[in-house]
Design a protein around this motif. Structure first.
Motif, short mmCIF file in Angstrom:
data_model
loop_
_atom_site.label_atom_id
_atom_site.label_comp_id
_atom_site.label_asym_id
_atom_site.label_seq_id
_atom_site.Cartn_x
_atom_site.Cartn_y
_atom_site.Cartn_z
N LYS A 122 46.36 43.33 34.73
CA LYS A 122 47.20 44.18 35.58
C LYS A 122 46.34 45.17 36.36
N ALA A 123 45.31 45.72 35.73
CA ALA A 123 44.41 46.66 36.40
C ALA A 123 43.68 45.98 37.55
N ILE A 124 43.20 44.77 37.31
CA ILE A 124 42.51 44.01 38.36
C ILE A 124 43.47 43.70 39.50
N THR A 128 43.15 45.16 43.42
CA THR A 128 43.17 44.28 44.60
C THR A 128 44.16 44.80 45.63
N VAL A 129 45.34 45.21 45.17
CA VAL A 129 46.37 45.77 46.05
C VAL A 129 45.85 47.05 46.71
N LYS A 133 45.15 47.61 50.82
CA LYS A 133 45.88 48.63 51.56
C LYS A 133 44.94 49.67 52.15
N GLY A 134 43.70 49.69 51.65
CA GLY A 134 42.75 50.67 52.15
C GLY A 134 42.99 52.06 51.63
N ILE A 135 43.58 52.16 50.46
CA ILE A 135 43.89 53.48 49.88
C ILE A 135 42.62 54.12 49.34
#
Length: 135
Positions: A122-124, A128-129, A133-135
């Motif tokens: 879940k962390a990986i 990736t998300v 998104k470039g956060i």
């Protein structure tokens, strides 16, 4: 004079103003309302036998009235549960190794053996998300 004589002007740090994320509302134990940007919350710890929670933020710690389970349900896309007593913001994960997660502030938190693989995956996925998104 517009302000009372005991008025003290306080300034928020520039880093808090430049951060992004969602604004999240919390009720403090002192009966005040707190509003934090999700990017400023590093982790959440259970307190008082799980009846309250402590938010560890980039600005300090605040005790709030919500349980860690309620915070997890309400903000499941913002935090990961690594242990029954801890939620972490995936943006602050430095590394994950066998049964421990290390955050960017150097804090090491346990991961139960049975939940390690699911937490890691879940962390990986969330990293990736975040990266796309470039956060």
């Amino acid at each position: 004079m517009i302000y009372p004589t005991n008025f003290r002007e306080t300034h928020r740090s520039d880093t808090a103003l430049n951060r992004g994320g969602e604004r999240i509302h919390f009720h403090g134990l002192d009966r005040s309302d707190y509003f934090f940007l999700s990017d400023t919350i590093i982790r959440v710890e259970a307190a008082h036998g799980g009846k309250h929670s402590i938010l560890i933020t980039t600005e300090g710690a605040v005790e709030v009235m919500a349980t860690i389970t309620a915070l997890e349900k309400k903000n499941s896309r913002l935090f990961l549960r690594c242990h029954q007593s801890y939620l972490v913001n995936p943006q602050y994960i430095r590394n994950i190794r066998r049964f421990k997660v290390t955050l960017t502030d150097g804090t090491e938190l346990p991961i139960p053996e049975k939940k390690y693989t699911a937490f890691r995956n879940k962390a990986i996925e969330l990293q990736t998300v975040i990266n796309t998104k470039g956060i």
